[in-house]
Design an enzyme around this catalytic site. Structure first.
Site, PDB file in Angstrom:
ATOM      1  N   ASP A 300       0.838  -1.201   0.000  1.00 32.02           N
ATOM      2  CA  ASP A 300       0.000   0.000   0.000  1.00 32.02           C
ATOM      3  C   ASP A 300       0.875   1.253   0.000  1.00 32.02           C
ATOM      4  O   ASP A 300       1.362   1.686   1.048  1.00 32.02           O
ATOM      5  CB  ASP A 300      -0.920  -0.009   1.235  1.00 32.02           C
ATOM      6  N   LYS A 307       1.497   8.022   0.362  1.00 36.98           N
ATOM      7  CA  LYS A 307       1.866   8.068   1.780  1.00 36.98           C
ATOM      8  C   LYS A 307       3.221   8.757   1.921  1.00 36.98           C
ATOM      9  O   LYS A 307       4.027   8.719   1.002  1.00 36.98           O
ATOM     10  CB  LYS A 307       1.994   6.635   2.328  1.00 36.98           C
ATOM     11  N   GLU A 379      -7.963   2.506   0.485  1.00 36.41           N
ATOM     12  CA  GLU A 379      -8.199   1.479  -0.536  1.00 36.41           C
ATOM     13  C   GLU A 379      -8.700   0.167   0.050  1.00 36.41           C
ATOM     14  O   GLU A 379      -9.331  -0.622  -0.652  1.00 36.41           O
ATOM     15  CB  GLU A 379      -6.905   1.227  -1.330  1.00 36.41           C
ATOM     16  N   ARG A 381     -11.037  -0.547   2.201  1.00 28.23           N
ATOM     17  CA  ARG A 381     -12.500  -0.655   2.161  1.00 28.23           C
ATOM     18  C   ARG A 381     -12.996  -0.872   0.728  1.00 28.23           C
ATOM     19  O   ARG A 381     -14.036  -1.481   0.509  1.00 28.23           O
ATOM     20  CB  ARG A 381     -13.116   0.597   2.809  1.00 28.23           C
TER      21      ARG A 381
HETATM   22  N1  BES Z   1      -3.219   0.282   5.253  1.00 28.17           N
HETATM   23  C1  BES Z   1      -3.610   1.563   5.707  1.00 28.17           C
HETATM   24  C2  BES Z   1      -3.908   1.589   7.202  1.00 28.17           C
HETATM   25  C3  BES Z   1      -2.710   1.604   8.103  1.00 28.17           C
HETATM   26  C4  BES Z   1      -1.936   2.726   8.234  1.00 28.17           C
HETATM   27  C5  BES Z   1      -2.430   0.508   8.873  1.00 28.17           C
HETATM   28  C6  BES Z   1      -0.873   2.733   9.105  1.00 28.17           C
HETATM   29  C7  BES Z   1      -1.377   0.518   9.750  1.00 28.17           C
HETATM   30  C8  BES Z   1      -0.591   1.633   9.871  1.00 28.17           C
HETATM   31  C9  BES Z   1      -4.889   2.008   4.993  1.00 28.17           C
HETATM   32  O1  BES Z   1      -5.008   1.581   3.690  1.00 28.17           O
HETATM   33  C10 BES Z   1      -4.860   3.499   4.963  1.00 28.17           C
HETATM   34  O2  BES Z   1      -3.982   4.035   4.379  1.00 28.17           O
HETATM   35  N2  BES Z   1      -5.822   4.112   5.616  1.00 28.17           N
HETATM   36  C11 BES Z   1      -5.878   5.537   5.674  1.00 28.17           C
HETATM   37  C12 BES Z   1      -7.307   5.949   5.565  1.00 28.17           C
HETATM   38  C13 BES Z   1      -7.501   7.427   5.391  1.00 28.17           C
HETATM   39  C14 BES Z   1      -6.949   7.889   4.057  1.00 28.17           C
HETATM   40  C15 BES Z   1      -8.969   7.747   5.499  1.00 28.17           C
HETATM   41  C16 BES Z   1      -5.281   5.954   7.018  1.00 28.17           C
HETATM   42  O3  BES Z   1      -5.503   5.290   8.010  1.00 28.17           O
HETATM   43  O4  BES Z   1      -4.566   6.952   7.033  1.00 28.17           O
HETATM   44 ZN    ZN Z   2      -4.058  -0.149   3.215  1.00 30.83          ZN
HETATM   45 MN    MN Z   3      -4.056   2.885   2.330  1.00 26.07          MN
END
Ligand code: BES
Ligand code: ZN
Ligand code: MN
Length: 524
Positions: A300, A307, A379, A381
């Site tokens: 991801d 990110k 992504e 969800r």
């Molecule tokens: N895989 C990540 C969630 C994650 C982030 C897990 C850090 C463990 C550590 C997920 O896909 C994600 O990026 N979620 C975003 C959602 C936001 C854009 C609404 C998040 O948590 O920042």
């Molecule tokens: Zn993710």
């Molecule tokens: Mn993500």
């Protein structure tokens, strides 16, 4: 690593027991007189049953050792003794005394956590000694609401946890993390009647550890090894070895299913997406299956909503939900649980590229509902919602999805509890209980409809984000919009699936929680 159990009902036979190192619990604080008068049925003094029986061959050797203060005052401290002819020998070459708390603590029963910590320190001490075979008398300890079988299961789990290494990608012998030399652990029972329970605990522990190890290794493998294709092939391999069926649907088939939301995430990567579908049948085909749905993002990056660079490597763990589904299947099949299971894993990368989703793009999910992608980093969800629609065709009674879904869940709960989201009270309690019993805990979070309101979109049926506040809850509410015809729970394992920092590595969670839940369902 082999595990066995053997009963020694008399001090005579125990004294002759041949082992490289015998782990024996004692209660040293009572030696200082603090527990004078406290007497459990098994405890005649500061020694437990096993220590007392050995002492008959050692003329006060153990008592002296305990009284010396070498075992300190904290649970799990150890002291190594080498019985020799001066004390009349035992079959045990070494005796590792372990501080098992005060006599008072022992008569109340140790907490499972205390028991685990103590066993961890004893096994670690044995590993440092370099012995290959251990006798372990820790089953004699009283542990709160844990019977012989679950104590044996805990001990196996801990031994295997300490034994686990991920050295696959190290070619230089010196850089490999040394493996422990322990090849066999024998658990001492004190009555023949305990053997059946101990043995069943051992086999559950081994099956669980096998599933956990699978989940760990898949998690630890980097994104250039563990691609969607690799994940699918590995699921097939585990299925073949353990007797469950694994189908892999390719991009064309996913397109035919109209999984527009899942495909929107995959479209930025050169790695083709895979939909992995697993079937385990342990009961009559008439029994509705339990479905496990795992987020399988093999890397991801965030996509176009990229990110930040720091710790981005950890996003190789974004398929840990999928890994836990594969691991739980492995264990369930190995234990021949009398249930039916379906596993669904949408697997793909989330990459930025010329073909990637742009913020604002709108896609039609398999359910027919349209989704405005305001942030391509939300992504998980997007792949799960189509899997939740797809799973309906198997008419499951219960669906549990497992996902490293939100950073917000880590902020809310830290790294101890998995986030549990469900509108079903009974299912919530089943999962909370399974968490407590397995030590792989979860915590129930709210998911009122009011949070779901935050997902409103001006241009589609819904947006894929709902703002920063309550981010793990809005994510769960997004998924809830795709749930239909079955009871459902969502586990957000973002904080529990792996460890960061010096001990970086996959934890294998929540395989223990899932397996405990499934075992209870199988008994019902
Ligand atoms: N895989 C990540 C969630 C994650 C982030 C897990 C850090 C463990 C550590 C997920 O896909 C994600 O990026 N979620 C975003 C959602 C936001 C854009 C609404 C998040 O948590 O920042
Ligand atoms: Zn993710
Ligand atoms: Mn993500």
């Amino acid at each position: 690593m082999q595990f066995s159990t053997k009963a020694f009902s008399t001090s005579q036979t125990l004294g002759k027991y041949k082992t490289e190192c015998l782990i024996v619990p004692v209660y040293p604080e009572s030696a200082a007189g603090k527990n004078a008068g406290a007497s459990g049925s098994k405890m005649k003094n500061n020694l437990g049953q096993t220590a007392n029986d050995l002492e008959e061959h050692l003329s006060g050797f153990l008592k002296t050792a305990v009284a010396s203060g070498d075992l300190g005052t904290s649970l799990g401290q150890t002291s190594l003794l080498r019985p020799n002819s001066a004390h009349a020998a035992t079959g045990a070459q070494r005796i590792l005394l372990v501080n098992a708390g005060t006599a008072k603590e022992q008569s109340a029963g140790l907490t499972p956590k205390q028991f685990e910590d103590m066993a961890t320190s004893a096994f670690k001490a044995c590993m440092q000694l370099g012995v290959s075979q251990i006798g372990c008398a820790l089953l004699e300890l009283e542990v709160q609401s844990r019977d012989i079988a679950s104590k044996a299961q805990i001990l196996v789990t801990i031994a295997r946890q300490l034994h686990y290494r991920f050295n696959e990608l190290k070619t230089n012998a010196a850089s490999k993390i040394p493996a422990s030399k322990i090849t066999q652990i024998e658990f001492i029972a004190r009555q023949d009647s305990e053997l059946t329970a101990a043995r069943s605990g051992l086999s559950v522990g081994v099956a669980l550890a096998n599933g956990v190890d699978t989940a760990k290794t898949l998690g630890n493998l980097p994104g250039n090894f563990c691609t969607p294709t690799y994940l699918a092939k590995h699921a097939q391999k585990i299925g073949k070895a353990n007797g469950f069926k694994v189908e892999v649907l390719d991009k064309k088939q996913i397109q035919a299913l109209k999984m527009g939301s899942f495909l929107s995430v995959a479209q930025g990567s050169v790695e083709p997406p895979k939909l992995i579908v697993m079937h385990y049948q342990g009961a009559s085909a008439k029994l509705a299956p339990i479905a496990l749905v795992g987020k399988g993002i093999t890397f991801d990056t965030g996509g176009i909503s990229l990110k930040p660079g720091a710790e981005m490597d950890e996003m190789k763990y974004d398929m840990c939900g999928a890994a836990s589904v594969i691991g739980a299947f492995q264990t369930a099949a190995e234990l021949k649980l009398k249930i039916n299971l379906v596993g669904v894993i949408p697997a793909c990368d989330n990459m930025p590229s010329g073909s990637a989703t742009k913020p604002g793009d709108i896609f039609t999910s398999m359910s027919g509902q349209t989704i405005e992608v305001l942030n391509t980093d939300a992504e998980g969800r997007l792949v799960l919602c189509d899997a939740l629609t797809f799973v309906k065709r198997f008419k499951p009674s219960t669906v549990i999805d497992i996902a490293t879904l939100t950073g917000a869940c880590v902020i809310a709960l830290g790294h101890h509890h998995t986030g549990l989201f469900s509108k079903e009270i009974a299912l919530t309690h089943e999962l909370l209980d399974a968490g407590r019993q397995s030590g792989d805990t979860c915590w129930s979070m709210p998911m009122d409809d009011a949070y779901g309101e935050l997902l409103k979109s001006n241009f589609a049926d819904m947006a894929n984000i709902g703002g920063r506040a309550g981010g793990s809850i809005t994510a769960a509410c997004f998924l809830a919009k795709f749930v239909e015809g079955y009871e459902w729970a969502h586990l957000d394992i973002a904080g529990t699936a792996w460890k960061s920092g010096a001990a970086k590595g996959s934890t294998g969670r929540p395989v223990p929680l899932l397996v405990e839940f499934l075992r209870k369902r199988a008994q019902a």
